[in-house]
Design an enzyme around this catalytic site. Structure first.
Site, mmCIF file in Angstrom:
data_model
loop_
_atom_site.group_PDB
_atom_site.id
_atom_site.type_symbol
_atom_site.label_atom_id
_atom_site.label_comp_id
_atom_site.label_asym_id
_atom_site.label_seq_id
_atom_site.Cartn_x
_atom_site.Cartn_y
_atom_site.Cartn_z
ATOM 1 N N LEU A 153 -28.646 -42.915 -36.581
ATOM 2 C CA LEU A 153 -29.297 -41.891 -37.406
ATOM 3 C C LEU A 153 -30.689 -41.584 -36.873
ATOM 4 C CD1 LEU A 153 -29.181 -40.087 -39.939
ATOM 5 C CD2 LEU A 153 -30.332 -41.943 -41.159
ATOM 6 N N TYR A 154 -31.394 -42.599 -36.377
ATOM 7 C CA TYR A 154 -32.705 -42.354 -35.782
ATOM 8 C C TYR A 154 -32.608 -41.286 -34.699
ATOM 9 C CZ TYR A 154 -36.801 -43.072 -32.826
ATOM 10 O OH TYR A 154 -37.928 -42.873 -32.057
ATOM 11 N N ALA A 155 -31.640 -41.429 -33.805
ATOM 12 C CA ALA A 155 -31.460 -40.448 -32.733
ATOM 13 C C ALA A 155 -31.138 -39.074 -33.302
ATOM 14 C CB ALA A 155 -30.345 -40.907 -31.796
ATOM 15 N N THR A 157 -32.099 -37.825 -36.149
ATOM 16 C CA THR A 157 -33.299 -37.194 -36.705
ATOM 17 C C THR A 157 -34.194 -36.652 -35.598
ATOM 18 O OG1 THR A 157 -34.593 -39.276 -36.802
ATOM 19 C CG2 THR A 157 -33.283 -38.682 -38.749
ATOM 20 N N LYS A 158 -34.259 -37.348 -34.474
ATOM 21 C CA LYS A 158 -35.103 -36.866 -33.374
ATOM 22 C C LYS A 158 -34.515 -35.600 -32.743
ATOM 23 C CE LYS A 158 -38.653 -39.555 -33.415
ATOM 24 N NZ LYS A 158 -39.983 -38.952 -33.675
#
Length: 334
Positions: A153-155, A157-158
């Site tokens: 999910l971090y990726a 969002t970026k």
């Protein structure tokens, strides 16, 4: 000039503020000082900036996801450029606490885009991540590669931040530059990252967790090189001339990889930390972690061509510098 740095109490934000103030810029820094890692480390970075630069660096505590508080905190502040570094970091933590990423990385990024639009900011430089490349197999990663399949999910969002930035650059012609950072390390670094975790464990005689049996590669980038790249980007906003920029946009929006342009074996990385610590590591082999990737490797040809950037610090130099700093603070940040 006055530069706004979001996330100034963070690892990269601290070093960037120091560099900009050292060359005569006025800096306004904001940060919410959240407790993702020990807040004392953030306070100590801010104290070092105050000691070294006095009134040239001003800090305001505020959450970028709180639109009203952000507007109030920056009311009356002259802002010529923005470097947006504030985010909820960490691939693995995004599995545990996904809503923190939606709030900081999506809503927070939107609020900074709106700030740049309404203030008619000359240039917005923002932090993306090598994580956007997901499970891409072809190395090195190029900014022209498709990045449609994030593995965390971090990726995601970026990648969303890059897309939102593209829309604002298209609609409002605000010059923007996105920087895909590759595994940044160095003094004042983050306690959740491998250099800190490994160094701490080795010095204390605890086992280190070596994921995927050690069959991993990372493009480790020393903090001084990262800061040089950010400053080069800040000084060269993309032109609104309808030409195609790095990353493919014909709006005033460029995207660059910012890395060391080499993939280092995890085993060699650990060897260098062992040597700098003066004692061997106890290596505990672990399986691959959810959301992680086997290798990262930056093709930096675009940023070299456009901005004259090239990393110059190998891990043979950078790792001993980090370990020396860590030893001087060991045990303080728990």
């Amino acid at each position: 000039m006055t530069i706004l740095i979001t996330g100034m109490a963070g690892f990269i934000g601290y070093h960037l503020a120091h560099a900009l103030a050292s060359r005569g810029e006025d800096v306004v820094g904001i940060d919410d000082l959240n407790a993702y890692y020990p807040v004392q480390l953030k306070h100590d970075r801010l104290a070092a900036l105050a000691r070294d630069h006095g009134d040239r660096v001003r800090f305001v505590q505020v959450d970028i996801a709180d639109e009203a508080a952000l507007e109030e905190a920056l009311a009356g502040a002259e802002i010529d450029g923005i470097v947006h570094l504030a985010a909820q970091a960490g691939v693995r933590y995004s599995i545990e606490n996904p809503r923190a990423y939606a709030r900081a990385n999506l809503l927070g990024h939107l609020n900074i885009l709106e700030l740049a639009r309404t203030r008619k900011t000359a240039h917005l430089v923002y932090a993306s991540s090598s994580s956007v490349y997901g499970g891409n197999k072809e190395l090195p990663f190029r900014v022209e590669d498709r990045v449609d399949h994030p593995v965390s999910l971090y990726a995601a969002t970026k990648k969303a931040d890059e897309l939102m930035s593209e829309s604002y650059a298209h609609l409002y012609r605000t010059p923007m530059t996105g920087l895909r950072f590759f595994t940044v390390y160095g003094p004042w670094g983050r306690p959740d990252m491998a250099p800190w975790l490994f160094t701490s464990a080795i010095l204390e005689g605890r086992p280190i967790k070596v994921f995927n049996g050690g069959a991993m590669q990372r493009d480790f980038t020393y903090i001084d090189d990262i800061v040089n790249g950010i400053v080069a980007a800040l000084d060269h906003p993309p032109a609104d001339d309808r030409s195609q920029k790095a990353g493919g946009s014909v709006s005033p929006h460029a995207i660059y990889n910012i890395g060391n342009n080499r993939a280092e074996e995890l085993g060699r990385f650990v060897d260098l930390i062992e040597a700098a610590c003066g004692r061997p590591a106890v290596r505990e082999m672990m399986p691959m972690q959810p959301g992680d990737v086997v290798a990262t490797y930056a093709d930096t040809s675009a940023i070299e061509r456009d901005l004259g950037y090239r990393a110059s610090t190998t891990i043979d130099v950078g790792i001993p510098r980090f370990v020396e700093w860590f030893k001087s603070t060991h045990g303080k940040y728990k």
